[in-house]
Design a protein around this motif. Sequence first.
Motif, short mmCIF file in Angstrom:
data_model
loop_
_atom_site.label_atom_id
_atom_site.label_comp_id
_atom_site.label_asym_id
_atom_site.label_seq_id
_atom_site.Cartn_x
_atom_site.Cartn_y
_atom_site.Cartn_z
N ARG A 40 0.82 -1.20 0.00
CA ARG A 40 0.00 0.00 0.00
C ARG A 40 0.86 1.26 0.00
N ARG A 41 0.92 1.90 -1.18
CA ARG A 41 1.78 3.06 -1.36
C ARG A 41 1.43 4.19 -0.39
N GLU A 42 0.13 4.44 -0.21
CA GLU A 42 -0.26 5.59 0.60
C GLU A 42 0.24 5.45 2.05
N LEU A 43 0.24 4.24 2.57
CA LEU A 43 0.72 4.04 3.93
C LEU A 43 2.24 4.20 4.01
N GLU A 50 6.30 10.89 8.11
CA GLU A 50 6.49 10.88 9.56
C GLU A 50 7.97 10.81 9.92
N ILE A 51 8.71 10.01 9.17
CA ILE A 51 10.15 9.87 9.43
C ILE A 51 10.86 11.20 9.20
N VAL A 52 10.53 11.87 8.11
CA VAL A 52 11.16 13.16 7.81
C VAL A 52 10.77 14.20 8.86
N ALA A 53 9.49 14.21 9.25
CA ALA A 53 9.03 15.16 10.26
C ALA A 53 9.75 14.98 11.58
N ALA A 54 10.16 13.73 11.87
CA ALA A 54 10.87 13.44 13.12
C ALA A 54 12.37 13.67 13.00
N GLY A 55 12.82 14.13 11.84
CA GLY A 55 14.24 14.42 11.67
C GLY A 55 15.05 13.33 11.00
N GLY A 56 14.37 12.29 10.51
CA GLY A 56 15.07 11.19 9.86
C GLY A 56 15.26 11.42 8.37
N ILE A 57 15.95 10.47 7.76
CA ILE A 57 16.20 10.51 6.32
C ILE A 57 15.01 9.91 5.59
N ALA A 58 14.53 10.59 4.57
CA ALA A 58 13.38 10.09 3.82
C ALA A 58 13.70 8.73 3.21
N PRO A 59 12.89 7.71 3.51
CA PRO A 59 13.17 6.38 2.95
C PRO A 59 12.71 6.28 1.50
N ALA A 60 13.34 5.38 0.76
CA ALA A 60 12.86 5.03 -0.57
C ALA A 60 11.63 4.15 -0.41
N VAL A 61 10.59 4.42 -1.17
CA VAL A 61 9.35 3.68 -1.10
C VAL A 61 9.31 2.67 -2.25
N ILE A 62 9.12 1.40 -1.89
CA ILE A 62 9.03 0.33 -2.88
C ILE A 62 7.69 -0.37 -2.69
N VAL A 63 6.83 -0.26 -3.68
CA VAL A 63 5.52 -0.91 -3.62
C VAL A 63 5.64 -2.28 -4.28
N ALA A 64 5.37 -3.31 -3.51
CA ALA A 64 5.52 -4.67 -4.04
C ALA A 64 4.62 -5.63 -3.28
N ASP A 65 4.13 -6.62 -3.99
CA ASP A 65 3.38 -7.72 -3.40
C ASP A 65 4.32 -8.91 -3.30
N MET A 67 3.82 -11.88 -2.88
CA MET A 67 3.35 -13.08 -3.56
C MET A 67 3.75 -13.11 -5.02
N ASP A 68 4.14 -11.97 -5.56
CA ASP A 68 4.61 -11.89 -6.94
C ASP A 68 5.96 -12.60 -7.05
N GLN A 69 6.05 -13.54 -7.96
CA GLN A 69 7.28 -14.35 -8.09
C GLN A 69 8.50 -13.49 -8.38
N ALA A 70 8.31 -12.37 -9.06
CA ALA A 70 9.44 -11.52 -9.42
C ALA A 70 9.83 -10.54 -8.31
N SER A 71 9.08 -10.51 -7.22
CA SER A 71 9.29 -9.47 -6.22
C SER A 71 10.66 -9.50 -5.55
N PRO A 72 11.23 -10.65 -5.18
CA PRO A 72 12.52 -10.59 -4.48
C PRO A 72 13.62 -9.88 -5.26
N LEU A 73 13.77 -10.20 -6.53
CA LEU A 73 14.82 -9.57 -7.32
C LEU A 73 14.50 -8.10 -7.59
N ARG A 74 13.23 -7.79 -7.84
CA ARG A 74 12.87 -6.39 -8.09
C ARG A 74 13.09 -5.54 -6.84
N ILE A 75 12.69 -6.05 -5.69
CA ILE A 75 12.90 -5.31 -4.45
C ILE A 75 14.39 -5.09 -4.21
#
Length: 250
Positions: A40-43, A50-65, A67-75
């Motif tokens: 869920r991208r929005e979450l 929230e992380i940035v507001a608390a002074g942290g480094i903005a994380p990279a967001v990776i949307v993946a399921d 259960m998708d067979q290709a997900s481990p290598l793509r992630i």
Amino acid sequence: MDLQLKGRTALVTGASMGIGRAIASTLAAEGVKMAVVARRRELLEQLAQEIVAAGGIAPAVIVADMMDQASPLRIRDEALAALGSIEILINCAGASKPLPVDAPDEKWDEAMTLNFTRVRQLTHAVLPQMQAQRFGRIVNITGKSEPDRLNAAFAAKAGIHAWSKGLSKEIGKQGITVNCVAPGRIMSEQIRRLYPEPERQALSDTEISVGRYGEPEDVALVVTMLASPRAAYFTGVVIPVDGGLRRYQF
């Protein structure tokens, strides 16, 4: 205590809610640069804000399921592109799968794929670059493997415990640790769905030593310690975070 995590890089799956979200927030508070994964991208974007507001480094967001067979290598590829390296891997994506005795094979296959196979595949995809840098922290969020009923996730978690122990033996001398954290009853979206309030209170009163369900931050505390470079002598272990719920026979 300085956990020496500032500037380290981490990949956290299942980061949109509950335990995974708390782990990501706690690592960010220690100065870790992250890639966070969930469906869920929005979450994930809310978490990043929230992380940035608390002074942290903005994380990279990776949307993946997962259960998708290709997900481990793509992630892996997207995380490496964003971070440059993956020093810490937190495998938190999973789901509890209570099944009837006559459940068809496809239900078992689904549960084992999500809770065991994808964890193994993602870890082995990330592992070569950890070996090249002679450092890595792998923490698997599992659960109890002593079932009180038929649940495919329990079987998968037992498999993760055995696989993690074996892997820890193979790569320990390369500066890479592999550990499991087994949450007990931790307040989460899943717990609220599976266990109604009267059942939660009854268990807290009779079975949990500290008298309450845990919070995601209770698990995140242990995970963050295991992710630290200072935790070099912890490997191949399963650490329960359950408020004294489990009973042991010796």
